[in-house]
Design a protein around this motif. Structure first.
Motif, PDB file in Angstrom:
ATOM      1  N   GLU A  88       4.621  -4.005  -5.233  1.00 42.85           N
ATOM      2  CA  GLU A  88       3.710  -4.014  -6.391  1.00 42.85           C
ATOM      3  C   GLU A  88       3.621  -5.398  -7.014  1.00 42.85           C
ATOM      4  O   GLU A  88       2.553  -5.821  -7.473  1.00 42.85           O
ATOM      5  CB  GLU A  88       4.175  -2.991  -7.431  1.00 42.85           C
ATOM      6  CG  GLU A  88       3.906  -1.543  -7.021  1.00 42.85           C
ATOM      7  CD  GLU A  88       4.628  -0.549  -7.914  1.00 42.85           C
ATOM      8  OE1 GLU A  88       5.181  -0.987  -8.952  1.00 42.85           O
ATOM      9  OE2 GLU A  88       4.644   0.653  -7.581  1.00 42.85           O
ATOM     10  N   MET A  89       4.736  -6.125  -7.036  1.00 46.08           N
ATOM     11  CA  MET A  89       4.708  -7.488  -7.582  1.00 46.08           C
ATOM     12  C   MET A  89       3.721  -8.362  -6.822  1.00 46.08           C
ATOM     13  O   MET A  89       3.010  -9.174  -7.406  1.00 46.08           O
ATOM     14  CB  MET A  89       6.102  -8.128  -7.510  1.00 46.08           C
ATOM     15  CG  MET A  89       7.068  -7.705  -8.583  1.00 46.08           C
ATOM     16  SD  MET A  89       8.419  -8.909  -8.769  1.00 46.08           S
ATOM     17  CE  MET A  89       9.010  -9.099  -7.092  1.00 46.08           C
ATOM     18  N   VAL A  90       3.702  -8.193  -5.501  1.00 45.60           N
ATOM     19  CA  VAL A  90       2.803  -9.013  -4.686  1.00 45.60           C
ATOM     20  C   VAL A  90       1.363  -8.531  -4.839  1.00 45.60           C
ATOM     21  O   VAL A  90       0.439  -9.333  -5.030  1.00 45.60           O
ATOM     22  CB  VAL A  90       3.234  -8.973  -3.207  1.00 45.60           C
ATOM     23  CG1 VAL A  90       2.286  -9.821  -2.357  1.00 45.60           C
ATOM     24  CG2 VAL A  90       4.666  -9.483  -3.052  1.00 45.60           C
ATOM     25  N   VAL A  91       1.164  -7.226  -4.782  1.00 46.94           N
ATOM     26  CA  VAL A  91      -0.189  -6.657  -4.896  1.00 46.94           C
ATOM     27  C   VAL A  91      -0.834  -7.042  -6.221  1.00 46.94           C
ATOM     28  O   VAL A  91      -2.015  -7.403  -6.284  1.00 46.94           O
ATOM     29  CB  VAL A  91      -0.126  -5.120  -4.761  1.00 46.94           C
ATOM     30  CG1 VAL A  91      -1.462  -4.495  -5.178  1.00 46.94           C
ATOM     31  CG2 VAL A  91       0.203  -4.718  -3.325  1.00 46.94           C
ATOM     32  N   GLU A  92      -0.050  -6.995  -7.288  1.00 47.75           N
ATOM     33  CA  GLU A  92      -0.579  -7.247  -8.631  1.00 47.75           C
ATOM     34  C   GLU A  92      -0.512  -8.721  -9.019  1.00 47.75           C
ATOM     35  O   GLU A  92      -0.748  -9.076 -10.175  1.00 47.75           O
ATOM     36  CB  GLU A  92       0.178  -6.387  -9.643  1.00 47.75           C
ATOM     37  CG  GLU A  92      -0.013  -4.891  -9.406  1.00 47.75           C
ATOM     38  CD  GLU A  92       0.924  -4.035 -10.250  1.00 47.75           C
ATOM     39  OE1 GLU A  92       1.653  -4.606 -11.092  1.00 47.75           O
ATOM     40  OE2 GLU A  92       0.912  -2.808 -10.064  1.00 47.75           O
ATOM     41  N   ASP A  93      -0.162  -9.579  -8.058  1.00 47.98           N
ATOM     42  CA  ASP A  93      -0.128 -11.024  -8.261  1.00 47.98           C
ATOM     43  C   ASP A  93       0.767 -11.411  -9.448  1.00 47.98           C
ATOM     44  O   ASP A  93       0.407 -12.257 -10.269  1.00 47.98           O
ATOM     45  CB  ASP A  93      -1.550 -11.563  -8.486  1.00 47.98           C
ATOM     46  CG  ASP A  93      -1.602 -13.085  -8.326  1.00 47.98           C
ATOM     47  OD1 ASP A  93      -0.747 -13.634  -7.615  1.00 47.98           O
ATOM     48  OD2 ASP A  93      -2.489 -13.709  -8.942  1.00 47.98           O
ATOM     49  N   ARG A  94       1.936 -10.803  -9.507  1.00 55.81           N
ATOM     50  CA  ARG A  94       2.901 -11.144 -10.558  1.00 55.81           C
ATOM     51  C   ARG A  94       4.293 -11.365  -9.945  1.00 55.81           C
ATOM     52  O   ARG A  94       5.314 -11.065 -10.553  1.00 55.81           O
ATOM     53  CB  ARG A  94       2.951 -10.055 -11.636  1.00 55.81           C
ATOM     54  CG  ARG A  94       3.203  -8.650 -11.109  1.00 55.81           C
ATOM     55  CD  ARG A  94       3.243  -7.626 -12.236  1.00 55.81           C
ATOM     56  NE  ARG A  94       3.461  -6.283 -11.729  1.00 55.81           N
ATOM     57  CZ  ARG A  94       4.650  -5.774 -11.410  1.00 55.81           C
ATOM     58  NH1 ARG A  94       5.735  -6.525 -11.544  1.00 55.81           N
ATOM     59  NH2 ARG A  94       4.760  -4.545 -10.961  1.00 55.81           N
ATOM     60  N   PHE A  95       4.290 -11.908  -8.747  1.00 54.04           N
ATOM     61  CA  PHE A  95       5.546 -12.175  -8.051  1.00 54.04           C
ATOM     62  C   PHE A  95       6.359 -13.205  -8.822  1.00 54.04           C
ATOM     63  O   PHE A  95       5.834 -14.222  -9.279  1.00 54.04           O
ATOM     64  CB  PHE A  95       5.265 -12.690  -6.646  1.00 54.04           C
ATOM     65  CG  PHE A  95       6.500 -12.914  -5.815  1.00 54.04           C
ATOM     66  CD1 PHE A  95       7.030 -11.893  -5.042  1.00 54.04           C
ATOM     67  CD2 PHE A  95       7.152 -14.144  -5.814  1.00 54.04           C
ATOM     68  CE1 PHE A  95       8.170 -12.094  -4.272  1.00 54.04           C
ATOM     69  CE2 PHE A  95       8.285 -14.364  -5.050  1.00 54.04           C
ATOM     70  CZ  PHE A  95       8.801 -13.328  -4.279  1.00 54.04           C
ATOM     71  N   GLU A  96       7.644 -12.938  -8.962  1.00 57.92           N
ATOM     72  CA  GLU A  96       8.551 -13.874  -9.616  1.00 57.92           C
ATOM     73  C   GLU A  96       9.665 -14.255  -8.647  1.00 57.92           C
ATOM     74  O   GLU A  96      10.349 -13.382  -8.104  1.00 57.92           O
ATOM     75  CB  GLU A  96       9.176 -13.255 -10.863  1.00 57.92           C
ATOM     76  CG  GLU A  96       8.219 -12.958 -11.993  1.00 57.92           C
ATOM     77  CD  GLU A  96       8.938 -12.378 -13.204  1.00 57.92           C
ATOM     78  OE1 GLU A  96       9.452 -13.161 -14.024  1.00 57.92           O
ATOM     79  OE2 GLU A  96       9.001 -11.141 -13.309  1.00 57.92           O
ATOM     80  N   GLY A  97       9.846 -15.547  -8.453  1.00 57.64           N
ATOM     81  CA  GLY A  97      10.930 -16.016  -7.605  1.00 57.64           C
ATOM     82  C   GLY A  97      12.226 -16.040  -8.389  1.00 57.64           C
ATOM     83  O   GLY A  97      12.651 -17.079  -8.896  1.00 57.64           O
ATOM     84  N   LYS A  98      12.870 -14.903  -8.495  1.00 64.03           N
ATOM     85  CA  LYS A  98      14.090 -14.791  -9.283  1.00 64.03           C
ATOM     86  C   LYS A  98      15.011 -13.754  -8.646  1.00 64.03           C
ATOM     87  O   LYS A  98      14.640 -13.090  -7.673  1.00 64.03           O
ATOM     88  CB  LYS A  98      13.773 -14.393 -10.728  1.00 64.03           C
ATOM     89  CG  LYS A  98      13.036 -13.066 -10.844  1.00 64.03           C
ATOM     90  CD  LYS A  98      12.636 -12.748 -12.289  1.00 64.03           C
ATOM     91  CE  LYS A  98      13.808 -12.297 -13.117  1.00 64.03           C
ATOM     92  NZ  LYS A  98      13.396 -11.816 -14.459  1.00 64.03           N
ATOM     93  N   ILE A  99      16.194 -13.621  -9.210  1.00 59.27           N
ATOM     94  CA  ILE A  99      17.155 -12.617  -8.733  1.00 59.27           C
ATOM     95  C   ILE A  99      17.111 -11.423  -9.681  1.00 59.27           C
ATOM     96  O   ILE A  99      17.406 -11.554 -10.869  1.00 59.27           O
ATOM     97  CB  ILE A  99      18.580 -13.208  -8.683  1.00 59.27           C
ATOM     98  CG1 ILE A  99      18.624 -14.416  -7.749  1.00 59.27           C
ATOM     99  CG2 ILE A  99      19.572 -12.140  -8.208  1.00 59.27           C
ATOM    100  CD1 ILE A  99      19.948 -15.171  -7.774  1.00 59.27           C
ATOM    101  N   PHE A 100      16.708 -10.282  -9.162  1.00 55.74           N
ATOM    102  CA  PHE A 100      16.674  -9.046  -9.944  1.00 55.74           C
ATOM    103  C   PHE A 100      17.979  -8.290  -9.727  1.00 55.74           C
ATOM    104  O   PHE A 100      18.467  -8.192  -8.596  1.00 55.74           O
ATOM    105  CB  PHE A 100      15.491  -8.171  -9.521  1.00 55.74           C
ATOM    106  CG  PHE A 100      14.151  -8.806  -9.762  1.00 55.74           C
ATOM    107  CD1 PHE A 100      13.515  -8.677 -10.980  1.00 55.74           C
ATOM    108  CD2 PHE A 100      13.526  -9.542  -8.765  1.00 55.74           C
ATOM    109  CE1 PHE A 100      12.274  -9.261 -11.214  1.00 55.74           C
ATOM    110  CE2 PHE A 100      12.289 -10.139  -8.974  1.00 55.74           C
ATOM    111  CZ  PHE A 100      11.664  -9.996 -10.209  1.00 55.74           C
TER     112      PHE A 100
END
Length: 483
Positions: free
Chosen positions: A279-291
């Motif tokens: 969903e992060m990629v589809v919705e263009d809200r990808f964050e390069g972080k550690i979840f």
């Protein structure tokens, strides 16, 4: 990854309330529909790659199932298993070159190669599960598995008849150490004197080696076995089955491997994790972080948690009612952050002691080579007293639900210097030295658990406010009717 929207209705007019309700209802039904449609319009090319086997009944199998669900949603999904460690970088590079939008790298060892390859393919997104790396196009999901295994350790300690339990790991990776540290802490909370026997195999796909390790631990007195060892772990379960003791599964619900032996398993809700990453990629809200998602009350529960315990299945009647009740209490304590299970990626000598207050349990964790925590007392609205069996340097982790804004540490009438090692939204870790000749310290904070009477007063005040609001609402409803 979840954003909460709070709507306030300022007017007490019933007409306004009704209009707002209509609008809210429209949002509730229309927004998810629009979101679903938005997602359905964007389909990704996704590659799942792992060094595990999809037939292992745990780590690899759970990932494959989660990937297939993404495929069912219309995404193009390719999966590659049993990839040699030395081939990780070239594998990532090949899928990146082939134009995949999202590459899910399933395994801790994939982290550094993903960052390296990702620099050459900035338009590709990489998610490492479970990883501890990040960059502009690389994210890691490092679930707080220790929260789930903490509960397994507590369960084992409550049911052990030998006061000895065991664990077997495929290798001493940081994430695996973290899993077993949580297991040991949970056991020590229930029984501070329990003996925890650990073995690392250096092999993930050797069931015979796992069985040998399991039998050796049983011969040393362990009457509960726990593994995080992929198919090597099947041998651990076999050893437990052969000797008539219980075992715990890992990552997936592994009761099916031995229905009369696997009491429960800690489970990763990988379906949910992969869906959130996509969903992060589809919705263009990808964050390069550690979840770092923790436990959830059950599979698919609301919130970001992705760790839970499997049911007892046919062994349910074998677990005493008081054990189930205590396990549920501890689950709530971890969920509500009254007990913080810290992330520990190196072998450590830890102790944990619980404090009961107002019907709730709190946990204080100590790490030291000399000073072991023996008791914790909450002095409501004032301080927390921690007792030790010896003097020396110690790190203490205290939940913020117990004490927050730590400002002073005292031993007797003297102030003790301390250092704040870390402070998160859920807990604070401090380092101090218990002075020679002292066996306790008093920790003072801005806020400490209040007396029960104060809690009751706050609840009463909230109830009165709610009643007044309801009365006002009814009054306006009557006026509207008369109009």
């Amino acid at each position: 990854m979840v954003t909460n929207t709070r709507t306030r209705i300022g007017s007490t007019s019933a007409l306004t309330v009704f209009a707002a309700a209509v609008l809210v209802s429209a949002f509730v039904f229309v927004a998810p529909y629009q979101a679903a449609n938005a997602q359905s319009e964007t389909k990704l090319r996704i590659a799942l790659v792992t060094d595990a086997l999809f037939s292992d009944g745990g780590w690899g199998a759970a990932a494959y199932t989660a990937a297939q669900k993404l495929k069912d949603q219309g995404h193009e999904v390719t999966a590659g298993e049993s990839i040699a460690i030395e081939a990780i970088e070239s594998t990532l590079r090949q899928y990146s070159e082939d134009g995949y939008d999202l590459i899910i790298a399933h395994g801790f060892q994939w982290g550094d190669p993903a960052v390296k390859v990702g620099k050459d393919y900035p338009n590709t997104k990489y998610v490492v599960f479970t990883g501890l790396v990040s960059s502009s196009n690389v994210a890691s999901i490092f679930p707080m598995q220790q929260e789930g295994t903490f509960l397994l350790g507590a369960l084992a300690a409550m049911m052990s008849e030998t006061d000895a339990i065991g664990y077997v790991g495929g290798d001493s990776y940081p994430n695996v150490i973290n899993i077993f540290e949580g297991y040991e802490l949970g056991a020590k909370l229930v029984n501070p004197d329990i003996r925890v026997i650990g073995t690392y195999l250096g092999a993930w796909d050797d069931p015979s080696k796992g069985r040998e390790a399991g039998l050796a631990q049983i011969n040393s007195g362990a009457d509960f076995l726990f593994h995080v060892a992929d198919t090597s772990g099947h041998g651990v379960i076999q050893a437990a089955e052969d000797r008539g003791i219980y075992a715990f599964g890992a990552v997936g619900d592994q009761n099916g491997l031995a229905e009369d032996t696997v009491l429960t398993s800690f489970v990763l809700d990988i379906d949910k994790a992969f869906a959130q990453a996509t969903e992060m990629v589809v919705e263009d809200r990808f964050e390069g972080k550690i979840f770092k998602p923790g436990i959830e009350s059950g599979k698919g529960a609301s919130g970001d948690g992705i760790v839970y315990l499997a049911p007892f299945h046919s062994l349910d009647s074998s677990v005493p009612a008081d054990v189930k009740a205590r396990l549920q209490e501890l689950t709530q304590d971890v969920l509500e952050k009254r007990i913080i299970v810290p992330e520990i990626t190196e072998d450590a000598d830890d102790s944990i002691v619980g404090a009961q207050f107002g019907g709730d349990s709190y946990g204080v964790i100590g790490r030291s080579e000399t000073a072991r925590v023996t008791a914790v007392t909450i002095n409501p609205n004032e301080s927390v007293t921690v007792e030790f069996d010896a003097a020396g340097e110690v790190e203490l982790t205290l939940p913020k639900s117990m004490i927050d804004g730590i400002s002073m540490v005292k031993a007797g009438a003297s102030e003790v210097p301390f250092e704040t090692v870390s402070s998160t939204e859920t807990g604070t870790t401090i380092k101090l030295t218990v002075p020679s000749g002292e066996d306790s310290v008093e920790i003072i904070g801005t806020t400490v658990v209040p007396e029960f009477g104060i809690i009751a007063a706050l609840v009463l005040a909230a109830s009165i406010a709610a009643m007044i609001g309801f009365a006002r609402f009814r009054g306006n409803s009557i006026r509207l009717g008369r109009f």
